[in-house]
Design an enzyme around this catalytic site. Sequence first.
Site, mmCIF file in Angstrom:
data_model
loop_
_atom_site.group_PDB
_atom_site.id
_atom_site.type_symbol
_atom_site.label_atom_id
_atom_site.label_comp_id
_atom_site.label_asym_id
_atom_site.label_seq_id
_atom_site.Cartn_x
_atom_site.Cartn_y
_atom_site.Cartn_z
ATOM 1 N N GLU A 160 22.647 36.797 43.752
ATOM 2 C CA GLU A 160 22.535 36.044 44.865
ATOM 3 C C GLU A 160 23.844 35.951 45.548
ATOM 4 O O GLU A 160 24.031 35.599 46.867
ATOM 5 C CB GLU A 160 22.390 34.606 44.231
ATOM 6 C CG GLU A 160 23.379 33.904 43.813
ATOM 7 C CD GLU A 160 22.943 32.402 43.530
ATOM 8 O OE1 GLU A 160 23.988 31.381 43.962
ATOM 9 O OE2 GLU A 160 21.970 32.063 43.124
ATOM 10 N N GLU A 212 0.276 35.422 48.263
ATOM 11 C CA GLU A 212 -1.065 34.851 48.492
ATOM 12 C C GLU A 212 -1.752 35.201 49.941
ATOM 13 O O GLU A 212 -2.794 34.542 50.240
ATOM 14 C CB GLU A 212 -0.872 33.303 48.171
ATOM 15 C CG GLU A 212 -0.491 32.770 46.816
ATOM 16 C CD GLU A 212 -0.100 31.257 46.659
ATOM 17 O OE1 GLU A 212 0.193 30.742 47.754
ATOM 18 O OE2 GLU A 212 -0.208 30.908 45.500
#
Length: 311
Positions: free
Chosen positions: A125, A94
């Site tokens: 992860e 963004e």
Amino acid sequence: MTSTSNPRDLRAELESLTTEAFRPDLADIDRLPTLDIARLMNGEDTSVPAAVAERLPEIAAAIDAIAERMGRGGRLVYAGAGTAGRLGVLDASECPPTFNTRPEQVVGLVAGGPAAMVTSVEGAEDSAELARADLDALALTPADTVVGVSASGRTPYAIAAVRHARALGALTVGLACNADSALAAAAEHGIEVVVGPELLTGSTRLKAGTAQKLVLNMLSTITMIRLGKTYGNLMVDVRASNDKLRARSRRIVALATGAADDEIERALAATDGEVKNAILTVLAGVDGPTAARLLEESGGHLRAALAAAPR
């Protein structure tokens, strides 16, 4: 705390985390009417801003350090797994339309790569090697900042990213939602927003995810304010890439200058649609090239460019 491959040890480790704690008072939540569940969830969510507020001094200190590095040309890199990694990618994605940053200036790394944005990538992860490889692909410098994000504060990918970045001389921030986390301890700037047990046991996309989103919003937005990407509370570096943003650009110039529509159109035409430049041409009475030069000499800070403009 450190990662372990022993299932029994890992279970004990998770049970010690507030984000994984079981709430006996919610054991019958599935029997409640939908409106009651919604009220419970909304009530849980209201506690998140207060938890963030307790960490504002640490957040502000991290922002000042990030802005100083980015002011020297550095990058802001988020690194996390699962929800935490996706939130980092969201915040990074963004920044170009909001602040006209280059795509490589704010980067989101999620364990497992782009595929992990929409599906779970097995074992990603838990891989410290993957974190180091992802960062090495960016060729980190001491001007860069790496923000490791993990609700538990124990995710190996996030911890390894911070440790590797710090070894390379980059600034490091560790954002977790448990106290005394390994992630915060590994970073120069540790931010631990303790939101407590989740409505659904261990579902850290809920309160923990909301807290992470709020903090990431602060890190990027206030850093951009410090870098001169705004004029007051106006997004003067917005990139007009569609009709809505072109209309917003005109409105921003109008709010900043009070100029009439025809003058705004002339200013935007003279500056190739660059909002900050257009404002400068109107307020300082200079032409497009002069506005561009003044902004370049002022490091992109509109207030400084206005002060330096000929009277």
